[in-house]
Scaffold this active site. Structure first.
Site, PDB file in Angstrom:
ATOM      1  N   LYS A 122       8.411  -1.895  11.436  1.00 44.73           N
ATOM      2  CA  LYS A 122       8.052  -2.625  10.159  1.00 44.73           C
ATOM      3  C   LYS A 122       9.877  -2.779   9.795  1.00 44.73           C
ATOM      4  O   LYS A 122      10.644  -3.491   9.364  1.00 44.73           O
ATOM      5  CB  LYS A 122       7.014  -2.325   9.372  1.00 44.73           C
ATOM      6  CG  LYS A 122       6.036  -3.134  10.040  1.00 44.73           C
ATOM      7  CD  LYS A 122       4.436  -2.556   9.083  1.00 44.73           C
ATOM      8  CE  LYS A 122       3.339  -3.479   9.678  1.00 44.73           C
ATOM      9  NZ  LYS A 122       2.262  -3.195   9.106  1.00 44.73           N
ATOM     10  N   GLN A 136       0.365   0.607   4.213  1.00 45.16           N
ATOM     11  CA  GLN A 136      -0.252   0.583   4.785  1.00 45.16           C
ATOM     12  C   GLN A 136      -1.661   1.045   4.805  1.00 45.16           C
ATOM     13  O   GLN A 136      -1.921   1.774   4.105  1.00 45.16           O
ATOM     14  CB  GLN A 136       1.185   1.197   6.028  1.00 45.16           C
ATOM     15  CG  GLN A 136       0.057   1.451   7.441  1.00 45.16           C
ATOM     16  CD  GLN A 136       0.292   0.499   8.260  1.00 45.16           C
ATOM     17  OE1 GLN A 136       1.332  -0.287   7.846  1.00 45.16           O
ATOM     18  NE2 GLN A 136      -0.315   0.045   9.121  1.00 45.16           N
ATOM     19  N   ASP A 164       1.323  -9.326   3.074  1.00 49.12           N
ATOM     20  CA  ASP A 164       0.669  -8.991   4.159  1.00 49.12           C
ATOM     21  C   ASP A 164      -0.548  -9.750   4.167  1.00 49.12           C
ATOM     22  O   ASP A 164      -1.934 -10.231   4.549  1.00 49.12           O
ATOM     23  CB  ASP A 164      -0.232  -7.880   3.774  1.00 49.12           C
ATOM     24  CG  ASP A 164       0.058  -6.683   5.107  1.00 49.12           C
ATOM     25  OD1 ASP A 164       0.261  -7.145   5.408  1.00 49.12           O
ATOM     26  OD2 ASP A 164       0.018  -5.884   4.261  1.00 49.12           O
TER      27      ASP A 164
HETATM   28  N1  GUN Z   1      -3.069  -1.557   8.824  1.00 49.62           N
HETATM   29  C1  GUN Z   1      -3.412  -2.420  10.249  1.00 49.62           C
HETATM   30  N2  GUN Z   1      -2.924  -3.415  10.576  1.00 49.62           N
HETATM   31  C2  GUN Z   1      -2.517  -3.500   9.204  1.00 49.62           C
HETATM   32  C3  GUN Z   1      -1.519  -5.046   8.414  1.00 49.62           C
HETATM   33  O1  GUN Z   1      -1.376  -5.732   8.949  1.00 49.62           O
HETATM   34  N3  GUN Z   1      -1.088  -4.648   7.344  1.00 49.62           N
HETATM   35  C4  GUN Z   1      -1.301  -3.503   6.783  1.00 49.62           C
HETATM   36  N4  GUN Z   1      -0.557  -3.116   5.426  1.00 49.62           N
HETATM   37  N5  GUN Z   1      -1.793  -2.283   7.249  1.00 49.62           N
HETATM   38  C5  GUN Z   1      -2.694  -1.823   8.354  1.00 49.62           C
END
Ligand code: GUN
Length: 281
Positions: free
Chosen positions: A49, A93, A116
């Site tokens: 990311k 995350q 998100d």
């Molecule tokens: N863990 C697995 N997928 C995601 C996601 O799309 N966003 C976040 N913040 N954590 C994750």
């Protein structure tokens, strides 16, 4: 022979569009990334990311916190980021270590920085059909369908998995495009009877070789959201790709399918947030 849906190429295209659009903003968009603990998979995702942010011309601010971080400390950091004008989006995350209250943490993120799309306000806006942000993985899937000219209207769609991150919002987006959607989960009896009827099959379960050729309708569109490791340690999804591919009309690979699209849609949400913040100032 199915057409392979190239998520990597489409993600690159989306990110290039986002980067171009970001040049028109008066200020560089910024993403704050919070990573608690030492989960190696989460570290890989976070690195990806941050790389995407750099590609799009965004700033990223990483906050890597130790496993034993207290709830109050994490909430204090989120509050600080909520107030920080350089930060357009906040991503915490998941999964969080088990002593932390995930719902409370996600609810603490300012709605207008919730890139998100996990905050109940934004989930509600999505459910009402008037979203501000789109949930990244389901939006990535919809973008793939759009790019390959696959219409959802009137199609039977089976979504496997009912998580808040993928299954539930995926079902909502398919429904909003006039699909007839069935959401399946661990208590669904005779899963194959449902998947065999599906024109569009989206699997987000996390079980190697869950979807075999006999479970797939001839000509179906097969979207594999999962990211598993097989017995040899190789990355794979839920779908037995070699077996299912000859029967499908379109299919996503793992890796190189939905994963890169999730990240591209995150970049799009950061751009959306930055535009809103710029318009307010
Ligand atoms: N863990 C697995 N997928 C995601 C996601 O799309 N966003 C976040 N913040 N954590 C994750």
């Amino acid at each position: 022979m199915a057409t392979r849906i190239d998520g990597k190429a489409l993600a690159a295209k989306v990110k290039a569009q986002v980067a171009e659009a970001a040049k028109g903003l008066s200020r560089q968009p910024g993403l704050a990334v919070i990573l608690v603990g030492n989960d190696p998979a989460s570290r890989v995702y976070v690195n990806g990311k941050e790389r995407d942010c750099a590609e799009c011309g965004f700033q990223s601010f990483e906050h890597a916190l130790p496993e034993e971080t207290a709830q109050a400390e994490l909430l204090a950091l989120i509050e600080e980021l909520n107030q920080d004008p350089r930060v357009d989006g906040i991503l915490c995350q998941l999964p969080l270590p088990s002593h932390l209250d995930e719902d409370a943490v996600l609810n603490a993120i300012a709605r207008d920085k919730d890139v998100d799309c996990f905050h109940p306000y934004n989930v509600g806006r999505l459910a009402a059909g008037d979203p501000v942000f789109l949930p990244c993985t389901p939006a990535g899937v919809m973008e793939m369908l759009r790019e390959y000219g696959i219409s959802v209207r009137g199609k039977r769609c089976a979504v496997l998995g009912r998580s808040n991150i993928v299954g539930k919002p995926m079902a909502m987006l398919l429904l909003q495009q006039d699909g007839t959607v069935t959401v399946c989960h661990s208590k669904t009896p005779d899963l194959a009877a449902i998947t065999r009827e599906a024109d569009i099959l989206v699997s987000a379960v996390g079980r190697v070789s869950l979807i075999t050729a006999d479970m797939v309708k001839e000509g179906a569109v097969v979207i594999d959201v999962a990211m598993n490791r097989n017995g040899e340690g190789k990355l794979c999804g839920d779908v037995d790709y070699a077996g299912v591919e000859p029967k499908a009309s379109y299919i996503t690979p793992v890796p190189g399918g939905v994963g890169p699209m999730t990240r591209a849609m995150l970049m799009r949400n950061i751009l959306t947030a930055a535009r809103h913040h710029q318009a307010e100032n």
